[in-house]
Scaffold this motif. Sequence first.
Motif, PDB file in Angstrom:
ATOM      1  N   LYS A   1      12.565  10.200 -14.192  1.00 51.66           N
ATOM      2  CA  LYS A   1      12.641  10.506 -12.768  1.00 51.66           C
ATOM      3  C   LYS A   1      11.376  10.089 -12.037  1.00 51.66           C
ATOM      4  CE  LYS A   1      15.811  14.427 -13.188  1.00 51.66           C
ATOM      5  NZ  LYS A   1      15.968  15.893 -12.969  1.00 51.66           N
ATOM      6  N   THR A   2      10.208  10.333 -12.682  1.00 50.25           N
ATOM      7  CA  THR A   2       8.942   9.960 -12.054  1.00 50.25           C
ATOM      8  C   THR A   2       8.833   8.461 -11.888  1.00 50.25           C
ATOM      9  OG1 THR A   2       7.914  11.892 -13.055  1.00 50.25           O
ATOM     10  CG2 THR A   2       6.442  10.174 -12.231  1.00 50.25           C
ATOM     11  N   SER A   3       9.223   7.713 -12.931  1.00 48.85           N
ATOM     12  CA  SER A   3       9.173   6.254 -12.824  1.00 48.85           C
ATOM     13  C   SER A   3      10.154   5.734 -11.795  1.00 48.85           C
ATOM     14  CB  SER A   3       9.461   5.633 -14.195  1.00 48.85           C
ATOM     15  OG  SER A   3      10.763   6.016 -14.632  1.00 48.85           O
ATOM     16  N   HIS A   4      11.327   6.414 -11.684  1.00 47.29           N
ATOM     17  CA  HIS A   4      12.325   5.986 -10.711  1.00 47.29           C
ATOM     18  C   HIS A   4      11.823   6.207  -9.292  1.00 47.29           C
ATOM     19  CE1 HIS A   4      16.263   4.996  -9.184  1.00 47.29           C
ATOM     20  NE2 HIS A   4      16.305   6.167  -8.519  1.00 47.29           N
ATOM     21  N   ARG A   5      11.162   7.349  -9.034  1.00 43.86           N
ATOM     22  CA  ARG A   5      10.614   7.621  -7.709  1.00 43.86           C
ATOM     23  C   ARG A   5       9.492   6.660  -7.360  1.00 43.86           C
ATOM     24  NH1 ARG A   5      10.238  14.253  -8.082  1.00 43.86           N
ATOM     25  NH2 ARG A   5      12.515  14.619  -8.062  1.00 43.86           N
ATOM     26  N   SER A   6       8.613   6.393  -8.349  1.00 43.04           N
ATOM     27  CA  SER A   6       7.514   5.459  -8.087  1.00 43.04           C
ATOM     28  C   SER A   6       8.022   4.058  -7.848  1.00 43.04           C
ATOM     29  CB  SER A   6       6.533   5.472  -9.266  1.00 43.04           C
ATOM     30  OG  SER A   6       7.198   5.053 -10.450  1.00 43.04           O
ATOM     31  N   ALA A   7       9.167   3.721  -8.428  1.00 42.11           N
ATOM     32  CA  ALA A   7       9.726   2.383  -8.210  1.00 42.11           C
ATOM     33  C   ALA A   7      10.404   2.295  -6.862  1.00 42.11           C
ATOM     34  CB  ALA A   7      10.718   2.048  -9.338  1.00 42.11           C
ATOM     35  N   GLU A   8      10.957   3.421  -6.378  1.00 46.24           N
ATOM     36  CA  GLU A   8      11.643   3.402  -5.090  1.00 46.24           C
ATOM     37  C   GLU A   8      10.688   3.464  -3.915  1.00 46.24           C
ATOM     38  OE1 GLU A   8      14.396   6.556  -4.956  1.00 46.24           O
ATOM     39  OE2 GLU A   8      16.002   5.432  -5.960  1.00 46.24           O
ATOM     40  N   SER A   9       9.546   4.125  -4.077  1.00 52.55           N
ATOM     41  CA  SER A   9       8.634   4.311  -2.955  1.00 52.55           C
ATOM     42  C   SER A   9       8.095   3.011  -2.391  1.00 52.55           C
ATOM     43  CB  SER A   9       7.492   5.244  -3.364  1.00 52.55           C
ATOM     44  OG  SER A   9       6.809   4.708  -4.493  1.00 52.55           O
ATOM     45  N   PRO A  10       7.696   2.023  -3.215  1.00 60.71           N
ATOM     46  CA  PRO A  10       7.247   0.766  -2.613  1.00 60.71           C
ATOM     47  C   PRO A  10       8.353   0.060  -1.858  1.00 60.71           C
ATOM     48  CG  PRO A  10       6.489   0.952  -4.884  1.00 60.71           C
ATOM     49  CD  PRO A  10       7.490   2.017  -4.690  1.00 60.71           C
ATOM     50  N   ARG A  11       9.584   0.107  -2.383  1.00 62.76           N
ATOM     51  CA  ARG A  11      10.673  -0.563  -1.683  1.00 62.76           C
ATOM     52  C   ARG A  11      10.943   0.123  -0.345  1.00 62.76           C
ATOM     53  NH1 ARG A  11      13.149  -0.758  -6.901  1.00 62.76           N
ATOM     54  NH2 ARG A  11      14.470   1.005  -6.322  1.00 62.76           N
ATOM     55  N   GLY A  12      10.859   1.487  -0.371  1.00 62.92           N
ATOM     56  CA  GLY A  12      11.092   2.182   0.887  1.00 62.92           C
ATOM     57  C   GLY A  12       9.994   1.902   1.885  1.00 62.92           C
ATOM     58  N   ALA A  13       8.734   1.880   1.389  1.00 65.29           N
ATOM     59  CA  ALA A  13       7.629   1.609   2.303  1.00 65.29           C
ATOM     60  C   ALA A  13       7.665   0.188   2.801  1.00 65.29           C
ATOM     61  CB  ALA A  13       6.295   1.890   1.600  1.00 65.29           C
ATOM     62  N   ALA A  14       8.135  -0.745   1.911  1.00 72.81           N
ATOM     63  CA  ALA A  14       8.154  -2.145   2.319  1.00 72.81           C
ATOM     64  C   ALA A  14       9.430  -2.524   3.042  1.00 72.81           C
ATOM     65  CB  ALA A  14       7.979  -3.043   1.086  1.00 72.81           C
ATOM     66  N   GLY A  15      10.520  -1.719   2.868  1.00 69.94           N
ATOM     67  CA  GLY A  15      11.797  -2.093   3.466  1.00 69.94           C
ATOM     68  C   GLY A  15      12.098  -1.369   4.756  1.00 69.94           C
ATOM     69  N   ARG A  16      12.052  -0.020   4.696  1.00 70.98           N
ATOM     70  CA  ARG A  16      12.463   0.733   5.876  1.00 70.98           C
ATOM     71  C   ARG A  16      11.396   0.755   6.946  1.00 70.98           C
ATOM     72  NH1 ARG A  16      14.646   4.148   1.740  1.00 70.98           N
ATOM     73  NH2 ARG A  16      12.753   5.406   1.789  1.00 70.98           N
ATOM     74  N   THR A  17      10.128   0.886   6.604  1.00 69.64           N
ATOM     75  CA  THR A  17       9.079   1.017   7.611  1.00 69.64           C
ATOM     76  C   THR A  17       8.925  -0.236   8.464  1.00 69.64           C
ATOM     77  OG1 THR A  17       7.930   2.582   6.179  1.00 69.64           O
ATOM     78  CG2 THR A  17       6.669   1.595   7.962  1.00 69.64           C
ATOM     79  N   PRO A  18       8.818  -1.428   7.895  1.00 74.84           N
ATOM     80  CA  PRO A  18       8.736  -2.619   8.755  1.00 74.84           C
ATOM     81  C   PRO A  18       9.972  -2.807   9.630  1.00 74.84           C
ATOM     82  CG  PRO A  18       8.016  -3.131   6.546  1.00 74.84           C
ATOM     83  CD  PRO A  18       8.637  -1.785   6.489  1.00 74.84           C
TER      84      PRO A  18
END
Length: 280
Positions: A11-28
């Motif tokens: 679960k920890t690895s899955h969250r850490s893998a999703e956070s960069p995509r969310g920061a790089a995908g949704r925020t811009p």
Amino acid sequence: MVQPTPWQASKTSHRSAESPRGAAGRTPQHRVEVAKVVAKVFASLRGNAGYLFAAAGSIITFLLLFNPWLTASGTDGTISADPFGGLQISTSLAALWSGSPPPAADVNGNWGVLATAACALTVFAVLVNLRARTKALAHLAAGSSVALALFVVFAVAHLNGKAAEVKAMVGYGSPRDVGAQVGLLVRWASGNGQFPLPGARQVSYATASITSTAWLAGAISLVSAVAAIAQWIRGRTTEPSPYSGPSLSSLRGRLHTPIAPAVAASVDPVPTGSTLEPHS
């Protein structure tokens, strides 16, 4: 040190893998959408600053219309009037038994009604013109703002002309009126005021005057009208004139334009080696 279980580690690895995509995908993407909205707002406001200022001034003037624009004080109380002809009276009715009580002031509220209509028309024209961008709405916004300023000036002039009548409503008429003297005596005996004996005491009271609210409304409406007219003149000067001739660059382009292919194809080429002989 407690080691995480395999399920917690996944679960920890899955969250850490999703956070960069969310920061790089949704925020811009969100920033781009916000930038587009801001750009649309600035595009709609471009060329309408004067009209927007006039609309804001109209709203402020509309709110000031419901405040007293004329105040007066007399021997028997105080009175105030607004542009709609409304009167607020504070009096002890000392002249109630008077044989000739002061008449009621005829304050006309037509200028206040017309000013209200001009306020609504200005705001409506400006808001619709932000989307439509038509000359008719621009003319309407400028004209209604000027009309509002005129109506406010006329309202102030009308109230100023009625100042003496308004002040007389809180008087007690003629000093020789027995009914008025009895009313003043009853008022003094009940502790609601002083009896105006000549030479007995010094009495001071203000006369009728235009309030600061009226002057503020007049100033705001005039500045709003000037802003709308300035914006209207600027819009007319930036428009291309329909009577202007072709520019020098367009003339140069026409001179250097090659012959159209259809015209060139319609010309019969002369065969090589042939000579043109004149007809006999």
